[in-house]
Design a protein around this motif. Structure first.
Motif, short mmCIF file in Angstrom:
data_model
loop_
_atom_site.label_atom_id
_atom_site.label_comp_id
_atom_site.label_asym_id
_atom_site.label_seq_id
_atom_site.Cartn_x
_atom_site.Cartn_y
_atom_site.Cartn_z
N THR A 133 8.51 -109.04 44.44
CA THR A 133 8.41 -109.36 42.98
C THR A 133 9.92 -109.78 42.70
OG1 THR A 133 8.29 -107.07 42.64
CG2 THR A 133 6.20 -108.19 42.49
N GLY A 134 10.88 -108.92 42.86
CA GLY A 134 12.28 -109.35 42.57
C GLY A 134 12.35 -110.68 42.80
N PRO A 135 12.37 -111.32 44.14
CA PRO A 135 12.78 -112.38 44.79
C PRO A 135 11.82 -113.53 43.87
CG PRO A 135 13.05 -111.02 46.63
CD PRO A 135 12.36 -110.26 45.35
N TYR A 136 10.72 -113.12 43.72
CA TYR A 136 9.57 -114.09 42.98
C TYR A 136 10.28 -114.56 41.73
CZ TYR A 136 5.22 -116.31 41.91
OH TYR A 136 4.34 -117.24 41.55
N LEU A 137 10.37 -113.29 40.84
CA LEU A 137 10.86 -113.68 39.56
C LEU A 137 12.29 -114.37 39.42
CD1 LEU A 137 10.88 -112.83 36.33
CD2 LEU A 137 12.29 -110.92 36.82
N ALA A 138 13.27 -114.10 40.59
CA ALA A 138 14.48 -114.72 40.58
C ALA A 138 14.05 -116.27 40.65
CB ALA A 138 15.36 -114.36 41.43
N ALA A 139 13.24 -116.65 41.65
CA ALA A 139 12.84 -118.13 42.10
C ALA A 139 12.26 -118.78 40.83
CB ALA A 139 11.91 -117.94 43.48
N ALA A 140 11.39 -118.20 40.17
CA ALA A 140 10.55 -118.84 39.05
C ALA A 140 11.72 -119.15 37.87
CB ALA A 140 9.55 -117.67 38.44
N ARG A 160 12.33 -122.63 36.55
CA ARG A 160 11.65 -122.95 35.32
C ARG A 160 12.23 -122.56 34.02
NH1 ARG A 160 7.22 -120.67 38.72
NH2 ARG A 160 6.04 -119.84 36.98
N LEU A 161 13.24 -121.74 34.33
CA LEU A 161 14.22 -121.51 32.88
C LEU A 161 15.66 -122.10 33.07
CD1 LEU A 161 12.90 -117.80 32.49
CD2 LEU A 161 12.23 -119.82 31.19
N ALA A 162 16.00 -121.69 34.21
CA ALA A 162 17.83 -122.41 34.25
C ALA A 162 17.81 -123.82 33.74
CB ALA A 162 18.25 -122.01 35.78
N PRO A 163 16.81 -124.42 34.25
CA PRO A 163 17.13 -126.01 33.81
C PRO A 163 16.97 -126.49 32.35
CG PRO A 163 15.48 -125.83 35.68
CD PRO A 163 15.74 -124.65 34.97
N HIS A 164 16.47 -125.54 31.54
CA HIS A 164 15.90 -125.72 30.09
C HIS A 164 17.30 -125.94 29.41
CE1 HIS A 164 14.46 -125.43 26.13
NE2 HIS A 164 13.17 -125.53 26.75
N PRO A 165 17.08 -127.19 28.60
CA PRO A 165 18.29 -127.52 27.90
C PRO A 165 18.86 -126.24 26.99
CG PRO A 165 16.52 -128.77 27.17
CD PRO A 165 16.04 -127.92 28.27
N LEU A 166 18.25 -125.47 26.48
CA LEU A 166 18.61 -124.33 25.77
C LEU A 166 19.28 -123.17 26.45
CD1 LEU A 166 15.96 -123.88 22.79
CD2 LEU A 166 18.36 -124.89 22.55
N ALA A 218 20.22 -118.14 33.67
CA ALA A 218 19.00 -117.32 33.70
C ALA A 218 19.43 -116.33 34.87
CB ALA A 218 17.79 -118.15 34.02
N ARG A 219 19.25 -115.14 34.75
CA ARG A 219 19.94 -114.21 35.71
C ARG A 219 19.08 -113.05 35.81
NH1 ARG A 219 23.61 -113.47 31.93
NH2 ARG A 219 23.18 -111.42 30.60
N SER A 220 18.82 -112.52 37.14
CA SER A 220 17.96 -111.19 37.27
C SER A 220 18.39 -110.51 38.65
CB SER A 220 16.58 -111.59 37.49
OG SER A 220 16.23 -112.26 38.76
N LEU A 221 18.02 -109.17 38.73
CA LEU A 221 18.33 -108.55 39.71
C LEU A 221 17.20 -107.52 40.14
CD1 LEU A 221 20.07 -107.45 42.02
CD2 LEU A 221 21.31 -106.24 40.51
N GLY A 222 16.38 -107.64 41.08
CA GLY A 222 14.97 -106.46 41.04
C GLY A 222 14.24 -107.23 39.95
N LEU A 223 13.73 -106.37 39.23
CA LEU A 223 12.77 -106.76 37.92
C LEU A 223 13.46 -106.45 36.72
CD1 LEU A 223 9.36 -105.96 39.41
CD2 LEU A 223 10.08 -107.93 39.06
N ILE A 224 14.96 -106.70 36.69
CA ILE A 224 15.75 -106.82 35.10
C ILE A 224 16.10 -108.06 35.12
CG2 ILE A 224 17.73 -105.79 36.03
CD1 ILE A 224 17.71 -104.32 33.58
#
Ligand code: PLP
Length: 454
Positions: free
Chosen positions: A351-358, A362-368, A372-378
């Motif tokens: 789930t951690g890697p799945y969240l990081a990939a998502a 889908r968030l990092a490219p957003h113009p605003l 977008a960073r994560s480690l495990g489930l934070i």
């Protein structure tokens, strides 16, 4: 609605504006929950992107935790640990934690002091560390070093250990003997800097302060492996090794505040394991019982306890609810669930890697979005006024609450910390729920775009 009126009339919620509480006509009353979903009194369901308050690691609705609490209450609801007495559950829990810490750490952290909250655990740290140095005949070693923007709790000592200036203003904190140094915030203080160079600079800030005060006066350094309430600040690689080396060089105790990171949040049992350092003291709370009942634990090294034992002195500190049997019984059952369902391994591998990939997709490219960073489930999403910079809308603090409110309106509970949206879902979250979490934040960013461009 009646409850909301009573809330305004009589109830003061924590860390809240009472003007806003009134303006909104009362707090949202959460009435029940299951898995990763909480439901309010008006029937709205929300995906809980915060696991309550970074704590409901095993998710809601675990019958077995309720049953354990019920059985323990019938058998023995309470007895104290003041009268050379104890009850079975905290003794068993201490041994269980010592075993987990031995696997993670190598066997030095073998002694556990219980409290009811993370704040109280850090108050225990404060008094225990100063007592230790006094008993060693080095009572001048009394200064704690912490970081700006750290969160260690809300009591007088723990809020002083914390580095939040806006908290210090209320109550005339910090109390004397606490110093705050630069936080290892790559998207803030380290923006645009090579991570290795920034790690060295952030660690050097600690050593410089130690030398400025005098190493013989420093009692301990305290830090969260990942700063949570400060905005999910993940330090650059190498930072913790450098901090540890500095503490060892000057004989300073190293305290890990694992209140958020402990019990799987980063995909490891403890945050110090992930970052590869070995603290002398560890504060744990939240995920220890998944928030089902209030309990915290302060793990202490053999050397500290040997010093207390050799002195023959009492440690004149502790709480009515230190080692509460019902809370400890629930914590033991919570550890059983974490182990049986391999929720920590699942966070690390799945789930951690799945969240990081998502988030990356889908968030990092957003113009605003600046990062977008994560480690495990934070994780955290930094909202910026201009992509490629860390410049904030309206000078800062404006965007986060707008995006958060759009998330909530779309059925996702997240928290805004300044201009970041932070997340810390239950470790039982599914792929579909992670998709919902990420897609809702993306949609909320779109919603907010217009208001923010004004
Ligand atoms: N330490 C850390 C790292 C925390 O995140 C918190 C709470 O969020 C605390 C301590 C304080 O814990 P409590 O609110 O249980 O007193």
């Amino acid at each position: 609605p009646a409850l909301r009126q009573l809330d305004v009339a009589h109830h003061l919620p924590a860390q809240s504006s009472y003007a806003l509480q009134q303006e909104l006509g009362g707090s949202r009353i959460i009435t029940h929950a299951k898995g990763c979903t909480v439901t309010d009194g008006e029937g709205h369901s929300l995906l809980d992107g915060m696991a309550g308050l970074w704590c409901v690691n095993v998710g809601y609705g675990r019958d077995e935790l309720a049953e354990v609490a019920y059985r323990q209450m019938l058998e023995l609801p309470y007895y104290n640990t003041f009268f050379r007495t104890a009850t079975p559950p905290p003794v068993e829990l201490a041994a269980r934690l010592a075993g987990l810490l031995a696997k993670a750490h190598g066997g030095e952290l073998q002694h556990i002091f219980f409290n009811s909250s993370g704040s109280e655990s850090n108050d225990t740290v404060f008094r225990l560390v100063r007592t230790y140095w006094m008993l060693k005949g080095q009572g001048d070693r009394s200064v704690f070093i912490s970081r700006h923007n750290a969160y260690h709790g809300s009591t007088v000592a723990s809020a002083s250990l914390g580095g939040m200036d806006f908290m210090h203003v209320q109550g005339g904190l910090p109390i004397p003997g606490i110093e705050h140094v630069m936080q290892p915030y790559p998207f803030g203080e380290g923006f645009g800097e090579d991570p290795e160079a920034f790690a060295a600079r952030a660690a050097q800030a600690i050593e410089d302060r130690i030398l400025a005060i005098g190493p013989e006066k420093i009692a301990a350094f305290i830090g969260e492996p990942v700063q949570g309430a400060g905005g999910v600040i993940i330090p650059p690689p190498g930072y913790w090794q450098k901090v540890e080396a500095i503490c060892r060089k000057y004989g300073i105790l190293l305290v890990a505040d694992e209140v958020i990171c402990g019990f799987g949040r980063l995909g490891s049992w403890f945050g110090f394991q992930h970052f590869g350092f070995t603290p002398d003291i560890v504060s744990m709370a939240k995920g220890l019982s998944s928030g089902y009942l209030p309990i915290s634990a302060t793990a202490v090294s053999r050397e500290i306890v040997a010093t207390l034992r050799a002195s023959g002195e009492e440690f004149v500190h502790g709480y009515t609810y230190s080692g509460h049997p019902v809370c400890a019984a629930v914590a033991l059952a919570n550890l059983d669930i974490l182990e049986r369902e391999d929720l920590i391994g699942r966070t690390a591998r799945d789930t951690g890697p799945y969240l990081a990939a998502a988030m990356a997709e889908r968030l990092a490219p957003h113009p605003l979005v600046g990062e977008a960073r994560s480690l495990g489930l934070i994780g955290a999403v930094e909202i910026v006024a201009e992509k490629g910079t860390n410049r904030r809308h309206g000078g800062g603090g404006k965007a986060g609450p707008i995006v958060r409110d759009h998330c909530i309106a779309r059925g996702l509970m997240v928290r805004a910390i300044r201009d970041s949206i932070v997340m810390s879902p239950p470790l039982v979250i599914t792929h579909a729920q992670i998709d919902q979490l990420v897609d809702t934040i993306a949609a909320a960013l779109d919603d907010a775009g217009e208001a923010l461009s004004r």
